[in-house]
Design an enzyme around this catalytic site. Structure first.
Site, PDB file in Angstrom:
ATOM      1  N   TYR A 107      42.457  47.597  30.220  1.00 47.77           N
ATOM      2  CA  TYR A 107      43.834  47.241  30.594  1.00 47.77           C
ATOM      3  C   TYR A 107      44.536  48.464  31.172  1.00 47.77           C
ATOM      4  O   TYR A 107      44.733  49.459  30.470  1.00 47.77           O
ATOM      5  CB  TYR A 107      44.576  46.741  29.350  1.00 47.77           C
ATOM      6  CG  TYR A 107      45.912  46.104  29.653  1.00 47.77           C
ATOM      7  CD1 TYR A 107      45.998  44.760  29.961  1.00 47.77           C
ATOM      8  CD2 TYR A 107      47.078  46.848  29.613  1.00 47.77           C
ATOM      9  CE1 TYR A 107      47.218  44.162  30.233  1.00 47.77           C
ATOM     10  CE2 TYR A 107      48.311  46.258  29.888  1.00 47.77           C
ATOM     11  CZ  TYR A 107      48.368  44.914  30.193  1.00 47.77           C
ATOM     12  OH  TYR A 107      49.580  44.328  30.467  1.00 47.77           O
TER      13      TYR A 107
ATOM     14  N   TYR B 161      48.464  42.112  38.994  1.00 43.60           N
ATOM     15  CA  TYR B 161      48.898  42.142  37.596  1.00 43.60           C
ATOM     16  C   TYR B 161      49.124  40.725  37.113  1.00 43.60           C
ATOM     17  O   TYR B 161      50.188  40.153  37.277  1.00 43.60           O
ATOM     18  CB  TYR B 161      50.174  42.982  37.435  1.00 43.60           C
ATOM     19  CG  TYR B 161      50.628  43.092  36.000  1.00 43.60           C
ATOM     20  CD1 TYR B 161      49.868  43.797  35.067  1.00 43.60           C
ATOM     21  CD2 TYR B 161      51.786  42.471  35.550  1.00 43.60           C
ATOM     22  CE1 TYR B 161      50.254  43.890  33.741  1.00 43.60           C
ATOM     23  CE2 TYR B 161      52.188  42.555  34.224  1.00 43.60           C
ATOM     24  CZ  TYR B 161      51.412  43.262  33.327  1.00 43.60           C
ATOM     25  OH  TYR B 161      51.792  43.357  32.007  1.00 43.60           O
TER      26      TYR B 161
END
Lengths: 376, 140
Positions: free
Chosen positions: A278, A328
């Site tokens: 991440y 994203y």
């Protein structure tokens, strides 16, 4: 009894992503769902479980309103909110529900329209009392952590730059990536400061788009269209929501979630072929690599240098471009890319012979953390 | 003053009211647990160290050190336009809790992690006083 290898991911659904104006959150959930069904060869009537991460810009979508639109009666359903860490947590949840016999095919989905939403970007809001002092947005909270990380371990903007440049290079090989023009180390340093010590190119994108995937039992997975990707290990670890209330800013929830996931999978970091870490901001990649045990604490900066994390390197990370350069869609970018790598579907950016992938997702300001280990 | 008043102000509620009332008197108060002496911030209902609900408001030293900081170059709120670049600082009080605040009498370039600081009080409106901090001279 362990959940190791009891379930598999059998369908991936993508949507248009990036700047996609004029779309509702619901429309992205629906598009991603249709595409996941096509990918898996399942019919919508096979789906009896549904877990969603709520859409940040459209709170009217729940697992139950989505099921209604899809015309299915659920035997298992939930909305689950760990912010950016929801993706891996929802896959874990789905595996538990399937393993427990509560449903057979569990659809997991998310959508966001933050790039184009008329109310503006939800990630720039003021948080509490801090706003009186000029404290706004998610990036600034991360910047406080980055500064402390630099202070405690001597990590540098040069090392942050290595992460940004590497992931952009990966994105240049990904046809659906939002940012495909390669960048240089100089481009990184010349990009404007947002909140020091973070440059523009330290920050992930903001995107419209959705993702869906389908989890079923290992047994059922073997008769479907795609090669199954098994869920080998999973773990969660959650430091406090508010960074200011933590005893340390430089250890992430990956320390706990990774330990759990590796223990369940029965493997060590040396066994991992490819990672999807991440990457809301560049520096959280080396920080998580340390906490996951790929290197010792404080060595993450050196670890990401010298193309080690690039395609062709020792441990390719975020081969899609990640959140920094692909898109994203919160934590949902990583699982899709990891599954694609293990299927061997990544074309020019394929890691040859990839058999085991590690995926992390993280929410809030490194407030929540989940790790998944997948295998082909 | 008009421009200052356009900046966001803290929202006072029943739980945090004593903090802001103390600030108005130019004192920095935090909740302290009467069972285990743990200080907490932000204000809340119980002690997160021992779960006691016997919290009292206690005056702090007003001293601490810079734990970390960030410099804003991106403008998020028009009222801060003239201040960019400005720093938001996390101060770790001697009593333990960390506060997000600003430093006064200190250039952005001079901020260092670990530097000793002490509270000052900035009466930004008739109702609201913001605790900010300034460097403690090394000779003290």
């Amino acid at each position: 009894m362990s959940l190791k290898d009891s379930c598999a991911i059998v369908g991936l659904g993508y949507t248009d992503q990036g700047k996609v104006p004029g779309r509702s959150g619901m429309s992205f959930y629906l598009e991603a769902t249709r595409n996941a069904l096509d990918d898996s060869s399942l019919d919508i009537r096979d789906i009896d479980g549904l877990i969603i991460q709520p859409c940040p810009t459209d709170r009217s979508v729940t697992a139950f309103t989505l099921a209604e639109e899809l015309g299915i009666n659920l035997r298992y359903g939930a909305d689950q909110q760990l912010q950016g860490a929801s993706a891996c947590a929802i896959i874990q949840h789905a595996a538990m529900a399937v393993d427990a016999g509560l449903c057979n095919y569990c659809l997991c989905a998310f959508a966001d329209t933050s790039r184009s939403a008329p109310q503006g970007i939800v990630y720039q809001v003021a948080w509490g009392t801090g706003a009186a002092y000029g404290m706004f947005g998610v990036a600034a909270s991360y910047a406080l952590i980055a500064r402390r990380y630099m202070h405690e371990y001597g990590i540098t903007n040069q090392q942050f730059a290595e992460v940004a440049v590497t992931f952009r290079k990966h994105a240049s090989l990904n046809p659906i990536a939002q940012m495909r023009n390669p960048i240089t180390i100089d481009d990184y340093h010349n990009s404007r400061w947002i909140v020091e010590p973070l440059h523009l190119l330290d920050c992930c994108l903001v995107s419209d788009g959705g993702r869906a995937l389908i989890v079923t039992s290992a047994e059922r997975s073997r008769s479907l269209k795609q090669p199954p990707v098994y869920v080998m290990g999973m773990g969660q670890g959650h430091p406090f929501e508010d960074p200011m209330r933590r005893s340390t800013l430089t250890v992430t929830g990956a320390a706990e979630s990774g330990k759990k996931a590796f223990a369940m999978a029965g493997i060590t970091p040396e066994d991992v072929d490819v990672c999807a870490i991440y990457d809301s901001f560049t520096f959280v990649v080396p920080m998580q690599l340390e906490d996951l045990g790929f290197c010792s604490k404080g060595e993450g900066g050196a670890f990401v240098e010298g193309s080690r994390i690039a395609l062709g390197g020792e441990l390719p990370i975020n081969t899609s471009g990640g959140l920094l350069s692909e898109a994203y869609i919160q934590g949902w970018v990583g699982p899709h890319e990891a599954v694609s790598q293990l299927r061997g579907d990544c074309g020019e950016r394929q890691v040859p012979g990839a058999e085991i992938a590690l995926v992390t997702s993280s929410g809030g300001v490194l407030s929540t953390h989940t790790t998944l280990i997948l295998r082909k | 003053m008009i421009e200052r008043n356009q900046k966001p102000l803290p929202r006072i509620d029943e739980v945090n009211r004593p903090y802001w009332e103390a600030a108005k008197r130019h004192e920095l108060f935090l909740q302290r647990c009467q069972e285990c002496d743990h200080y907490r911030y932000p204000p809340g209902e119980i002690c997160p160290s021992c779960l006691s609900d016997r919290l009292e408001w206690a005056k702090t030293s007003g001293r601490g050190t810079v734990y970390t900081w960030t410099v804003f170059h991106q403008l998020y709120h028009p009222a801060f336009e003239k201040e960019i670049p400005y720093a938001v600082v996390a101060v770790e009080l001697d009593e333990g809790p960390k506060l997000l605040t600003n430093l006064v009498d200190c250039k952005v370039e001079a901020i260092k992690i670990g530097m000793p600081v002490e509270v000052i009080f900035d009466d930004v409106t008739e109702e609201i006083t913001l605790p900010r901090f300034r460097p403690v001279s090394q000779s003290v």
